[in-house]
Design a protein around this motif. Structure first.
Motif, mmCIF file in Angstrom:
data_model
loop_
_atom_site.group_PDB
_atom_site.id
_atom_site.type_symbol
_atom_site.label_atom_id
_atom_site.label_comp_id
_atom_site.label_asym_id
_atom_site.label_seq_id
_atom_site.Cartn_x
_atom_site.Cartn_y
_atom_site.Cartn_z
ATOM 1 N N TRP A 127 14.305 -4.611 -8.007
ATOM 2 C CA TRP A 127 12.846 -4.693 -7.789
ATOM 3 C C TRP A 127 12.523 -4.816 -6.298
ATOM 4 N N LEU A 128 13.320 -5.602 -5.600
ATOM 5 C CA LEU A 128 13.112 -5.800 -4.161
ATOM 6 C C LEU A 128 13.327 -4.479 -3.423
ATOM 7 N N ARG A 129 14.409 -3.806 -3.754
ATOM 8 C CA ARG A 129 14.747 -2.537 -3.101
ATOM 9 C C ARG A 129 13.623 -1.512 -3.326
ATOM 10 N N GLU A 130 13.198 -1.408 -4.575
ATOM 11 C CA GLU A 130 12.119 -0.468 -4.917
ATOM 12 C C GLU A 130 10.832 -0.790 -4.162
ATOM 13 N N ALA A 131 10.470 -2.067 -4.133
ATOM 14 C CA ALA A 131 9.226 -2.497 -3.471
ATOM 15 C C ALA A 131 9.294 -2.175 -1.982
ATOM 16 N N GLY A 132 10.451 -2.421 -1.366
ATOM 17 C CA GLY A 132 10.620 -2.136 0.056
ATOM 18 C C GLY A 132 10.510 -0.641 0.322
ATOM 19 N N GLU A 133 11.143 0.149 -0.528
ATOM 20 C CA GLU A 133 11.133 1.597 -0.352
ATOM 21 C C GLU A 133 9.713 2.159 -0.466
ATOM 22 N N ARG A 134 9.003 1.722 -1.501
ATOM 23 C CA ARG A 134 7.616 2.147 -1.724
ATOM 24 C C ARG A 134 6.722 1.825 -0.537
ATOM 25 N N ALA A 135 6.885 0.582 -0.018
ATOM 26 C CA ALA A 135 5.993 0.117 1.050
ATOM 27 C C ALA A 135 6.487 0.531 2.432
ATOM 28 N N GLY A 136 7.731 0.993 2.524
ATOM 29 C CA GLY A 136 8.273 1.359 3.831
ATOM 30 C C GLY A 136 8.696 0.149 4.645
ATOM 31 N N LEU A 137 9.268 -0.866 3.970
ATOM 32 C CA LEU A 137 9.740 -2.058 4.675
ATOM 33 C C LEU A 137 11.237 -2.242 4.412
ATOM 34 N N PRO A 138 12.011 -2.602 5.435
ATOM 35 C CA PRO A 138 13.403 -2.967 5.175
ATOM 36 C C PRO A 138 13.454 -4.276 4.387
ATOM 37 N N VAL A 139 14.530 -4.489 3.636
ATOM 38 C CA VAL A 139 14.582 -5.672 2.767
ATOM 39 C C VAL A 139 15.830 -6.515 3.024
ATOM 40 N N ALA A 140 15.675 -7.826 2.746
ATOM 41 C CA ALA A 140 16.796 -8.763 2.900
ATOM 42 C C ALA A 140 16.755 -9.776 1.763
ATOM 43 N N THR A 141 17.934 -10.220 1.357
ATOM 44 C CA THR A 141 18.011 -11.252 0.327
ATOM 45 C C THR A 141 19.185 -12.188 0.605
ATOM 46 N N GLU A 142 19.234 -13.271 -0.153
ATOM 47 C CA GLU A 142 20.343 -14.222 0.001
ATOM 48 C C GLU A 142 21.533 -13.773 -0.839
ATOM 49 N N VAL A 143 22.716 -13.879 -0.256
ATOM 50 C CA VAL A 143 23.938 -13.597 -1.013
ATOM 51 C C VAL A 143 24.673 -14.929 -1.204
#
Ligand code: PEP
Ligand code: MN
Length: 272
Positions: free
Chosen positions: A88-104
């Motif tokens: 969901w995060l990846r898709e949202a970033g792609e749609r909006a044109g924003l790079p994404v980051a999360t905790e591992v």
């Protein structure tokens, strides 16, 4: 003072990119919800940020954040939606044109995650999880942000980053997020000396998460101003479309309009 690590100290000041956002030059902001709660909410945040902050205010150095695995104190609290949330995060970033980051959090997730996000951070609770750090060094060819444990000394935190540097991983930044102290009015104690100290001691960018030490919304803007004025290379700020309904950290997450106003004010003050 004896120094336990050396690579964080030696060499050129580090700059790298999260997606197209350059870290280590002008200040960046990593903004988004504490946790990715469902597809719609992360889309709403991403679309708002792209429309109102990147396009509206012209602030381009924005990375979308969202927790997918949540390291909660209680085993009965919401633990995150895992891989579904990453999608969901990846898709949202792609749609909006924003790079994404999360905790591992788990070394077993590292290699797969590398194909899905633009950067990952090691959360405070895992700062000294050496198998995780070593797996990131060998199998995550994207930037890694290392958060300071709330009970770690500065040298211990720098050494966590040194684990990555010593294995040839150079795209690393440090994230201060406050330590345990005696100030019971804030969730964690945010020591303003840390920013100039770490900038003097280390060659890595220093980003400050102002949401977790604040613990409540009203403290976020003054901490953001203070940390940028102290020389931080960026901020991490939690933003939720409806904080009162958030599944984690509801008191500290800014509403999207509050975040927009904060960025506008920081730009007016020439802090961004
Ligand atoms: C977070 O950024 O979502 C988080 C859990 O922060 P920390 O690891 O600093 O507590
Ligand atoms: Mn949080």
């Amino acid at each position: 003072m004896t120094h336990a690590c050396r690579l964080v100290r030696s060499g050129e000041r580090r700059r790298f990119r999260i997606g197209w956002v350059e870290v280590g030059a002008s200040p960046v902001i990593i903004a988004g919800p504490c946790s990715v709660e469902d597809r719609d909410m992360i889309r709403r945040v991403a679309d708002y940020l792209a429309r109102e902050v990147v396009d509206g205010l012209g602030f381009k150095r924005l990375v979308l954040r969202g927790g997918c695995w949540k390291p909660r104190t209680s085993p009965y609290s919401f633990q995150g939606h895992g891989w579904r949330a990453v999608e969901w995060l990846r898709e949202a970033g792609e749609r909006a044109g924003l790079p994404v980051a999360t905790e591992v959090m788990d070394p077993r997730h590292v290699a797969r995650l590398a194909g899905m996000v633009d950067a990952a951070w090691v959360g405070a609770r895992n700062m000294q999880n050496t198998p995780l750090l070593l797996e990131l060094a060998s199998s995550f060819p994207k930037p890694v942000l290392v958060k300071r444990h709330f009970g770690a000394r500065i040298e211990e935190w720098l050494c966590a980053a040194e684990y990555l540097l010593s294995r040839g991983k150079e795209d690393v930044a440090l994230v201060e997020r406050g330590t345990r102290g005696i100030n019971e009015y804030a969730r964690f104690t945010l020591d303003a000396t840390v920013v100039p100290i770490v900038k003097q001691e280390a060659r890595l960018p220093v980003i400050v998460d102002v949401s977790h030490p604040a613990g409540r919304r009203s403290l976020v803007p003054p901490l953001a101003r203070a940390m940028l004025a102290a020389g931080a290379d960026g901020l991490m700020v939690e933003v939720h479309p409806e904080p009162s309904r958030a599944l984690s950290d509801k008191d500290q997450q800014l509403r999207p309009e509050e975040f927009r106003r904060l960025v506008e004010e920081l730009m007016e003050m020439k802090l961004l």
